[in-house]
Structure formats: C-alpha cells, structure tokens
Scaffold this active site. Structure first.
Site, PDB file in Angstrom:
ATOM      1  CG  ASP A  47       1.008  -1.735   0.406  1.00 18.07           C
ATOM      2  OD1 ASP A  47       0.753  -1.724   1.635  1.00 18.07           O
ATOM      3  OD2 ASP A  47       0.883  -0.722  -0.322  1.00 18.07           O
ATOM      4  CB  SER A 140      -6.121  12.214  -4.780  1.00 17.41           C
ATOM      5  OG  SER A 140      -5.922  12.420  -3.397  1.00 17.41           O
ATOM      6  CG  ASP A 185      -1.731   3.659  -2.712  1.00 19.13           C
ATOM      7  OD1 ASP A 185      -2.307   2.551  -2.726  1.00 19.13           O
ATOM      8  OD2 ASP A 185      -1.722   4.411  -1.722  1.00 19.13           O
TER       9      ASP A 185
HETATM   10  C1  GLA Z   1      -2.828   3.167   1.734  1.00 14.50           C
HETATM   11  C2  GLA Z   1      -1.342   3.044   1.458  1.00 14.50           C
HETATM   12  C3  GLA Z   1      -1.062   1.773   0.668  1.00 14.50           C
HETATM   13  C4  GLA Z   1      -1.677   0.554   1.354  1.00 14.50           C
HETATM   14  C5  GLA Z   1      -3.145   0.814   1.698  1.00 14.50           C
HETATM   15  C6  GLA Z   1      -3.753  -0.286   2.533  1.00 14.50           C
HETATM   16  O1  GLA Z   1      -3.515   3.346   0.538  1.00 14.50           O
HETATM   17  O2  GLA Z   1      -0.875   4.151   0.739  1.00 14.50           O
HETATM   18  O3  GLA Z   1       0.330   1.604   0.491  1.00 14.50           O
HETATM   19  O4  GLA Z   1      -0.940   0.224   2.498  1.00 14.50           O
HETATM   20  O5  GLA Z   1      -3.312   2.029   2.416  1.00 14.50           O
HETATM   21  O6  GLA Z   1      -3.802  -1.478   1.801  1.00 14.50           O
END
Ligand code: GLA
Length: 376
Positions: A47, A140, A185
């Site tokens: 991402d 979370s 997320d």
């Molecule tokens: C964490 C980060 C996300 C993403 C994942 C790995 O969850 O908050 O933005 O980079 O790691 O895919």
C-alpha cells in the site's frame, strides 16, 4: 498460544459502550459509532508503494458512545486501556499519555486542519469499547481512529467523504502515532462491508468490492506473538522501498520494471532488490488473486497466498519462525493456502478453506467457530 479470532456481536459491543458511557459520565450518550478491524487476504507491504491490496473487514469492532458537554474540551476513557484522555479543543494538541490517546489527539488535530475547513464537534465526552485484539495486527488503531472520526463528523454535523475520512485517519497515524503506514487499514475500516473483499488501488484510491464465493471461507488465526509496528522495522521497510524507488528513478515501486529489478541486483543492492522484488510480484499476485476469484480457480488462489507468505518470509523478511509454523499447520489442516497478514513480526495468519473441506483441527483450536469471512 494460537487461537481463531472469533466473530463478535456488534450490537452487544455497542450496548456495552452505551452502558459504559452512562456509568462513567452519569447521563445517556447521544450517539454510538463503531468501525471494524481488518485482515488482508493478499497484497502485503504494497500500500505504501502505491500498489494493490485486498483486505476485508473482520467481525470485530471498536465502538464509541459520546455526548456533547458544556466546555470546549474532549474527555475520553474506555474499557480497552487504563487512564483517560483530556483534550482542550482550542489549544495546540500535543502527543502525550496515555499513548492510546495519541490516536484520538491525532484525529482531532487532523479534523481541525481539513482542506475543506475545520470540523468542529464542540466539546464532548466519549466512552470506548473494543473487541478488536490489540497488538494482533488486525488494525485496532485504524478501528479506533475511524470510529473516533465518525463521532467527530456526527457531532460537527458534516459527514465526510469516506476517502477523506480514511486519509484523515492515516495522517493522524503518521503524525501522532509515528507510524508511516499506507492507506489500507483506514480504507478497509471505513469502506469494507461484510462478506466482501475490498480491492484497492493505493495510487488512485479507486476501489472495488469483490464478493467471496459461497464455496470459500477465510479463517483468521492469532499467532499470539505480539507485533508492534512502532518498533522501527516497519519504518525501516518503508525507507528501504523509497530508497529502492529512488535508485530506480521511479516515483514508487509500483512503477518498477523487471529490468529495473535486474539492474538493482546487478549493482549489488541485494537487500533493496529483495524488498523491491517482493513488492513488484506481490502487486501482480493481488491482480492474479482477483482473476482467480472471478474464474472460480480456488487452487490458484490458495497457491497465491502460499507464494505471498514465502515472499514475505524470504524476500521482505517480516515473518517469524512461529508464524511460519502456524501457516504450515493451517495448510495441514486443509487450507487451500495460508499466509501471515498485516505488517508482520507476529500478529495473525489468514487461511483460505473450501467450505466443509477442513479435515483437521486448526492449530491451537480443536473446533473452529471463528471469525470467517463468509459471502454476503
Ligand atoms: C500495516 C500498515 C498498513 C500496511 C500493512 C502491511 O498494517 O498499517 O498500511 O502497510 O502493515 O501490508
């Protein structure tokens, strides 16, 4: 101890938030807002490289009950963590203790700095309840940010565009929690519905809902190994990807080509080559996974999950031996494919099963009644 992350009852959680508010503040809340945690089927560490991801909302949420108060400050407390947070609305908002309050401080600060004009919720009290496991890599923090942003927009009487809300929460996480995360997320928590995957192009932020076919189920299993994104490894991976993109002369690793990767390797940048290769191939795996879902090719989909895990383990180096063992155990339990999910160094695994085909007990759990992504 590993365990399946069970689905939880959202209505019961919201009721707990309501009751908690009344017990703490001695009056009824005027609203309750909740937002889910997430797991990611495939597309890990892509991402923040402008790539593709395929997360889904889990049936675990954070709920916040709130009501206006007379003065211009915010007081928040909850069952999830000790202490309470006091934030004056009109002064500078600094990071502070307790640390979980930084997510709230960040969201409040960012909602004052919105390009379209400040969101002013006025003073309010808030009580927080959550059944998203903390430190398990199920976001979370995003659930807390997105639920809190929901409270602010409701009290300010100005609904935000979901993409603007996700971006606001991401900025809050960058500035106040110090984690240079991507947008996955917060977008998953804001936009993903039940029983569906959310394909996100993290460059354009275009997204598409993909319904999981009725023959499949995804099980989320907690490894019990705490993972902490703040520990520096996550930020190091982000920096390595930027460095690899800079060396390749591209805006982000989304634009890296096989030739470029070869040049990196030839120039002796083996570590950067490993990171970049994971990102380039993982992006392709996300698109291939969507194609496999569309053509009902479950075996291929399972293989892609397995390949993703191997790449995270060997090229991106964010797995742990205990997680590798869990993933292996899930395959032996009949999974079509399994992999770590989220940032890594512990946290959860996701496993894809053909419905009814699970032959063995899942590791750490004799019977599974767990948090499955079932079709709508
Ligand atoms: C964490 C980060 C996300 C993403 C994942 C790995 O969850 O908050 O933005 O980079 O790691 O895919």
């Amino acid at each position: 101890m590993t365990r399946v992350v069970e689905a939880a009852d959202a209505a019961a959680l919201e009721e707990r938030a309501r009751r908690g508010f009344t017990a703490r503040f001695g009056r009824e809340p005027s609203l309750v807002v909740s937002a889910p945690g997430r797991a990611n089927l495939i597309g890990e560490h892509t991402d923040y490289n402008d790539g593709f991801v395929l997360p889904f909302a889990i049936a675990r949420r954070t709920a916040i009950a709130a009501a206006p108060r007379e003065d211009r400050s915010v007081e928040a407390a909850g069952a999830l963590a000790p202490g309470s947070v006091q934030i004056p609305l009109d002064g500078a908002i600094e990071r502070g203790e307790p640390r979980w309050g930084d997510y709230l401080r960040g969201v409040l600060a960012e909602s004052r700095a919105l390009p379209g004009g400040a969101l002013d919720p006025g003073g309010f009290d808030a009580w927080i309840e959550s059944d998203v496991p903390v430190g398990a890599g199920l976001s979370s923090s995003a659930a807390l940010e997105v639920a809190f942003a929901g409270v602010i927009e409701a009290l300010a009487g100005r609904p935000l565009d979901p993409l603007d809300k996700a971006a606001l929460c991401q900025r809050a996480e960058h500035a106040y929690a110090g984690v240079p995360c991507g947008i996955m997320d917060q977008m998953a928590s804001t936009l993903a519905g039940e029983g569906e995957l959310l394909l996100i192009d993290c460059r354009s932020l275009e997204h598409e809902r993909i319904v999981l076919p009725a023959q499949l189920e995804i099980v989320v299993v907690d490894s019990g190994l705490p993972h902490d994104l703040g520990e520096g490894e996550f930020a190091r991976r982000v920096a390595e990807c930027r460095e690899a993109a800079r060396k390749l002369g591209v805006a982000s690793l989304r634009d890296a080509t096989p030739d470029g990767l070869e040049q990196l390797r030839a120039s002796g940048e083996t570590l950067l080559w490993r990171r970049a290769r994971h990102v380039v191939e993982e992006n392709q795996r996300v698109l291939d996974a969507v194609a496999a879902i569309r053509t009902n090719d479950w075996r291929r989909l399972g293989d892609l999950l397995d390949e993703s895990h191997a790449s995270l383990r060997d090229l991106y180096e964010v797995s742990r031996p205990e997680m590798d063992a869990l993933v292996h155990g899930l395959r032996r339990a009949g999974a079509l494919g399994a992999r770590m999910t989220g940032g890594g160094f512990g946290g959860c695994a996701v496993a894809l099963f053909e419905r009814g085909r699970r032959t063995l007990a899942l590791p750490g759990q004799p019977k599974n009644t767990g948090n499955r992504l079932s079709p709508a």
